[in-house]
Design a protein around this motif. Sequence first.
Motif, PDB file in Angstrom:
ATOM      1  N   VAL A 115      -8.046   3.156   4.388  1.00  0.00           N
ATOM      2  CA  VAL A 115      -7.096   2.088   4.090  1.00  0.00           C
ATOM      3  C   VAL A 115      -6.302   2.490   2.852  1.00  0.00           C
ATOM      4  O   VAL A 115      -6.864   2.712   1.786  1.00  0.00           O
ATOM      5  N   ARG A 116      -4.994   2.630   3.020  1.00  0.00           N
ATOM      6  CA  ARG A 116      -4.098   3.020   1.917  1.00  0.00           C
ATOM      7  C   ARG A 116      -3.487   1.802   1.240  1.00  0.00           C
ATOM      8  O   ARG A 116      -3.125   1.865   0.070  1.00  0.00           O
ATOM      9  N   ALA A 117      -3.323   0.725   1.996  1.00  0.00           N
ATOM     10  CA  ALA A 117      -2.753  -0.504   1.445  1.00  0.00           C
ATOM     11  C   ALA A 117      -3.187  -1.657   2.338  1.00  0.00           C
ATOM     12  O   ALA A 117      -3.223  -1.523   3.554  1.00  0.00           O
ATOM     13  N   ALA A 118      -3.528  -2.774   1.696  1.00  0.00           N
ATOM     14  CA  ALA A 118      -3.903  -3.990   2.427  1.00  0.00           C
ATOM     15  C   ALA A 118      -3.318  -5.175   1.670  1.00  0.00           C
ATOM     16  O   ALA A 118      -3.635  -5.395   0.505  1.00  0.00           O
ATOM     17  N   GLY A 119      -2.406  -5.880   2.316  1.00  0.00           N
ATOM     18  CA  GLY A 119      -1.756  -7.023   1.690  1.00  0.00           C
ATOM     19  C   GLY A 119      -0.458  -6.642   1.004  1.00  0.00           C
ATOM     20  O   GLY A 119      -0.200  -5.468   0.729  1.00  0.00           O
ATOM     21  N   VAL A 120       0.343  -7.646   0.737  1.00  0.00           N
ATOM     22  CA  VAL A 120       1.691  -7.439   0.215  1.00  0.00           C
ATOM     23  C   VAL A 120       1.693  -6.714  -1.128  1.00  0.00           C
ATOM     24  O   VAL A 120       2.491  -5.806  -1.350  1.00  0.00           O
ATOM     25  N   GLU A 121       0.800  -7.081  -2.039  1.00  0.00           N
ATOM     26  CA  GLU A 121       0.808  -6.447  -3.362  1.00  0.00           C
ATOM     27  C   GLU A 121       0.505  -4.955  -3.260  1.00  0.00           C
ATOM     28  O   GLU A 121       1.146  -4.129  -3.913  1.00  0.00           O
ATOM     29  N   GLU A 122      -0.463  -4.575  -2.432  1.00  0.00           N
ATOM     30  CA  GLU A 122      -0.769  -3.153  -2.262  1.00  0.00           C
ATOM     31  C   GLU A 122       0.347  -2.431  -1.524  1.00  0.00           C
ATOM     32  O   GLU A 122       0.618  -1.261  -1.817  1.00  0.00           O
ATOM     33  N   LYS A 177       2.948  -1.697  -4.130  1.00  0.00           N
ATOM     34  CA  LYS A 177       2.545  -0.550  -4.947  1.00  0.00           C
ATOM     35  C   LYS A 177       2.706   0.754  -4.158  1.00  0.00           C
ATOM     36  O   LYS A 177       3.187   1.759  -4.692  1.00  0.00           O
ATOM     37  N   HIS A 178       2.283   0.732  -2.886  1.00  0.00           N
ATOM     38  CA  HIS A 178       2.366   1.929  -2.035  1.00  0.00           C
ATOM     39  C   HIS A 178       3.810   2.418  -1.930  1.00  0.00           C
ATOM     40  O   HIS A 178       4.099   3.595  -2.164  1.00  0.00           O
ATOM     41  N   PHE A 179       4.717   1.535  -1.576  1.00  0.00           N
ATOM     42  CA  PHE A 179       6.112   1.936  -1.415  1.00  0.00           C
ATOM     43  C   PHE A 179       6.821   2.086  -2.758  1.00  0.00           C
ATOM     44  O   PHE A 179       7.796   2.821  -2.860  1.00  0.00           O
ATOM     45  N   GLY A 180       6.323   1.433  -3.797  1.00  0.00           N
ATOM     46  CA  GLY A 180       6.928   1.518  -5.119  1.00  0.00           C
ATOM     47  C   GLY A 180       6.820   2.889  -5.760  1.00  0.00           C
ATOM     48  O   GLY A 180       7.603   3.222  -6.644  1.00  0.00           O
ATOM     49  N   ILE A 181       5.851   3.708  -5.327  1.00  0.00           N
ATOM     50  CA  ILE A 181       5.713   5.043  -5.910  1.00  0.00           C
ATOM     51  C   ILE A 181       6.740   6.023  -5.362  1.00  0.00           C
ATOM     52  O   ILE A 181       6.964   7.072  -5.956  1.00  0.00           O
ATOM     53  N   ARG A 199      14.368   0.069  -4.738  1.00  0.00           N
ATOM     54  CA  ARG A 199      12.997   0.074  -5.239  1.00  0.00           C
ATOM     55  C   ARG A 199      12.028  -0.623  -4.284  1.00  0.00           C
ATOM     56  O   ARG A 199      10.939  -1.001  -4.685  1.00  0.00           O
ATOM     57  N   GLY A 200      12.411  -0.814  -3.014  1.00  0.00           N
ATOM     58  CA  GLY A 200      11.481  -1.400  -2.058  1.00  0.00           C
ATOM     59  C   GLY A 200      11.057  -2.794  -2.471  1.00  0.00           C
ATOM     60  O   GLY A 200       9.895  -3.048  -2.728  1.00  0.00           O
ATOM     61  N   THR A 201      12.001  -3.678  -2.569  1.00  0.00           N
ATOM     62  CA  THR A 201      11.738  -5.016  -3.064  1.00  0.00           C
ATOM     63  C   THR A 201      10.757  -5.766  -2.169  1.00  0.00           C
ATOM     64  O   THR A 201      10.543  -5.426  -1.006  1.00  0.00           O
ATOM     65  N   LEU A 202      10.183  -6.802  -2.742  1.00  0.00           N
ATOM     66  CA  LEU A 202       9.278  -7.656  -1.972  1.00  0.00           C
ATOM     67  C   LEU A 202       9.985  -8.262  -0.776  1.00  0.00           C
ATOM     68  O   LEU A 202       9.378  -8.443   0.276  1.00  0.00           O
TER      69      LEU A 202
END
Length: 140
Positions: free
Chosen positions: A49-56, A59-63, A27-30
């Motif tokens: 910009v599709r993702a900026a920062g760890v949380e984004e 989410k990006h890889f979590g999908i 699941r693409g862990t942190l």
Amino acid sequence: MNANVRYQDFFHGVFTWISGLCNAGNRGTLDDIHRFWAADARIITCGHVRAAGVEELRKHFGIYPQQYEEVEIREPYRYLESGDDVVIEYDILIRGRRHEGAADGADADRREFRVMAIFSIADGKISEMRQVTGVKAGDA
């Protein structure tokens, strides 16, 4: 070690991780994101910009597991390093998950793209990924 390929093994690991995101249980862990990406890393695709920062990034890889049946970054690919900038041209195969209600025997959406990506590395992690993509010739 050849200075012109000092990050090549690192990117092999990144691409192996991305290709495995759709596998059951992955699941693409942190921890995985922190291993490859800087805390303030950005992914920019075709100028957006599709993702900026760890949380984004999470989410990006979590999908991936929900949206894609398969994601495969194909090797060999073109690879060029200049200092802490790395340019990689590669093909990526993406097969979407079948949607509920799809006709029996209908294949999931399958696309193959050519990607040109420029990565900036800071402290051994990706700080920025700028990429452009296009459908590979011969794909419809």
